[in-house]
Design a protein around this motif. Sequence first.
Motif: not given
Lengths: 559, 559
Positions: B48-60, B476-483
């Motif tokens: 979980e990571d609410e700073t991310q667009y999807f509310g989650i971030r990957p972790s190794k 717009y497209w930049g935000k997708m990349i950020e996401a």
Amino acid sequence: MAAPTPAYPLKGGPQTRWNMEFAGKAEELKPTLHRWPRRPQNVIRFVEDETQYFGIRPSKIMKTMQDFEASLWARKSDFILDFGIHMVGYLSMRLDSHGSHMDAPCRLRLTFGESPFDVTMGMDNVKTWISTSWLPDEIVNIDMCPEILRMPRRHSFRYLRVEIIDMSPKCKLSFSDISCECVSAIGPSDKVDAYAFKNTVLDRIDQVSLMTLRDCMQTVFEDGPRRDKRLWLGDLRLQALANYKSFKDFNLVKRCIYQFAAIVREDDSVPACLFEHPVFTPSDDYIVDYDALFAVVVYDYVEASGDIAIGKELWPTVLGCLKKALSHLDPETGLFDPSRGDDWKFLDWQEDLDRSAGSHGLLLYCLKATNKLALLLGQEPPHEHTAMTMTEAAKALLNDEGLVVSGPNAQISYASAAWLALSGAFPQETARTALLKTLDHPDAIRPLTPYLWHYVCEALADVGCKEECIKVMEGYWGKMIEAGADTFWECFDPENRTNSPYGDVRNNSFCHAWSCTPTYLLRGKLASNVLQDQVPKATTVEELDDSWIAHTSAELEKV
Amino acid sequence: MAAPTPAYPLKGGPQTRWNMEFAGKAEELKPTLHRWPRRPQNVIRFVEDETQYFGIRPSKIMKTMQDFEASLWARKSDFILDFGIHMVGYLSMRLDSHGSHMDAPCRLRLTFGESPFDVTMGMDNVKTWISTSWLPDEIVNIDMCPEILRMPRRHSFRYLRVEIIDMSPKCKLSFSDISCECVSAIGPSDKVDAYAFKNTVLDRIDQVSLMTLRDCMQTVFEDGPRRDKRLWLGDLRLQALANYKSFKDFNLVKRCIYQFAAIVREDDSVPACLFEHPVFTPSDDYIVDYDALFAVVVYDYVEASGDIAIGKELWPTVLGCLKKALSHLDPETGLFDPSRGDDWKFLDWQEDLDRSAGSHGLLLYCLKATNKLALLLGQEPPHEHTAMTMTEAAKALLNDEGLVVSGPNAQISYASAAWLALSGAFPQETARTALLKTLDHPDAIRPLTPYLWHYVCEALADVGCKEECIKVMEGYWGKMIEAGADTFWECFDPENRTNSPYGDVRNNSFCHAWSCTPTYLLRGKLASNVLQDQVPKATTVEELDDSWIAHTSAELEKV
């Protein structure tokens, strides 16, 4: 049977002492499977009917299969096909789309039904302690039609339920050329003797026994073609007996005997089961009673086939397979004591069963078979003395009322009475009384599986109660047929349609080898009581199958 | 895009007038797909990571893939693999069992994730009005290990989630040789110009545009390789533009143009989309604006390739494709009136959009392209007069404040302002004011899809607002990349991560051709504003891919 997880330790135990010569002989005896097609006979649905065992009965929804092939099926629709006979094989079908171009994939659930429950209950929320990966449904995704769908896995079924989980709402599907390529070591043109029995129930019991056995006869005698799909020693023994009276495929039995003999373990014990794939391997499942029964399997085979050579070849293996069971004999009492080792003693899936007396009877039975084998081979019977002391010791298992009792609580059970009767530990009169009293006893622990019911029946026949034996068969196997069985089941509780040793009836196997023995008894020990005419009519397996399909189709027309 | 079901009538409409000569030419231009393997880079979980667009971030969760291949996985366990880059192709893997013999089948669910949601939300209870058969999960049953599992269907994914739904509790699985055989008309060794942009966001926007386009370039320009996997006319137009500035695969565009020209309908209209399988067929989907854009597709192609011959060959088709749109012009007002026909006018998935003004602008734009094409072919521009009257009529679409309004409620929308600007109906100054005021207007109907965002950006560039255009692209497209986008999405709502035109985000496509146009603008109309150096560096697609995988791996290390 399935290995009891987690009741059985998963690892350890004695290592395999491979006999590659036996393994090679087994491999040479591997049959080429026969293959033949079967088509669905009817499109059906199941309707409620509390007069039926399953609480439902099949009802035709289309006049002909031509009507079915002309039908169009939309997303979220489903249908059930009845092939009219139980089969083991590979399903294929052609799918065409109609209407607009198929603009989305099609997701189907195929459920391969051995029982009406399989195709009506759905496969969600199955609570079972064996793996749900055994459940007979498959999800397939089809990108484009027309498509020839060929299921790569072998399935075991009579009914096929097809659910269109989803597809494009712009088109519909039609299904054609639905076929099952059936497989078995026994082919349609193989000959088998057909007998006319005294009543239709016995006719059907005999035929369903044969169909059960045939569907389990693959590259080994499988316990069940749906589950576990492999060779178990205890199941093999019963299949071999039924086979000697019907298909007479001696090579398949010989192959399986060599397979077990190839994987005897360092302590001379024989594993309870083995795998053919990916490579021939013993299972780490071990059952004391199955181990000892290996001796009986060899004796039966030599006796039925006249093949003295294999008896001599396997004589050391036969002697070895009894060691573990013998080590359970209490030197003081001479009785089998299950607590003298924590290996699994099976006899039946019935959890409450005390296995002391039954195991005593079983071991004595195995020792006597070994002695008889020795005589066939022209050798000294090796277990005369032990058989005698065990026979003497068995007297302590009879209570004042002449019932066999087992364990510290003097439990009365069908298993104990049957195995003691089979062992010949008592005079026939005593054994008969014990057995009949047990069958009448309200608290006696009853069998859960047809495996133990077989030994109960055989014991009845042995003690001279053939009519009682026929009654039990009519009341048990006959009731399965009444319930709609095309093949006999792994377990059958006439009082509880959802009973299962695995927690959920949907993981039961409805074509299970250890229930195929009625044909052995009907054509053997009971013959003079049940046959209309002792002279059989030579027929083919195909004719038998056709008559069964005609029968099931006629049944459908009735309702 | 996906066909709007059930908004669009399923049947009827004018019949196809096949042109087999064009169909033959299209067939001859069919590319042989390139194939190359990709391996997973990391084993991850999402936290979980609410700073991310999807509310989650990957972790190794493992240091190396060697660690993964040495890992054992039990029943009911699952893992997620990250391939580090979006791919289109065929998954394969080797499965081995460890421990006791595998005494039950293994049932796996494989979920092919384009987005983090795909591999974390599960695929149950998806509520969507398009077919759930598009969902990217597959259930496979494996009877025995070792097994080489080869998925026969093409999938589109970066993440792979593997769930062991069930298997024998007596053993565990290991997975090795996991590989995706990627496919595209563009191969790893194909050359492409690489530019250095003024900032990393633009670098990435350009690269992700290329990767999006490449993954959609199969035997046709697919709209999305996950869904619908087919050629749509409106999408083709944008893909072709991006392709001219990057891969320069003129033949694939030519093939697609011939395909549409081969299936023009009796009323000269061009269908909105077509199918290659099972045989080349038009869809019954029809969109008035897509039809008219066929003229622009041909004009763009002739202009970019210099291939005058095909322009002449398709000239009658170009004239025909405008008829349906032209029939919507009101003879009194000279304005496009959507109510003059019930065919679908698209422009964007935004339901609330009034399509009158936007369609007026779009048609005028198409007529002008046709006129320009005529000039390239040395012919008389056929629509000079209509273009003039439409230009005159367009004045009625401006309100007192200089905003473009549409329909009876004088709706203000990005679509209206953008298409009127692109049409050149107004002096540049007027169009710019209208567009900028619309972008500032709190009630203006905004685009839902990157498809319309492209035309908004192109309109901004055309009216001289290049910096504003770049800002929109970055936002717009930049935000997708950020996401976390590796390829651009079918739809993107910066404020709502679960927005979907289909009712459930799990049926969205996250590699969608109509969002690949930033590279066209960055390398074209915006070049002088965004390039560090006008001289490109020749590179290969493989180098681009490698740099992306290095980037995503580095991102994973950071967190």
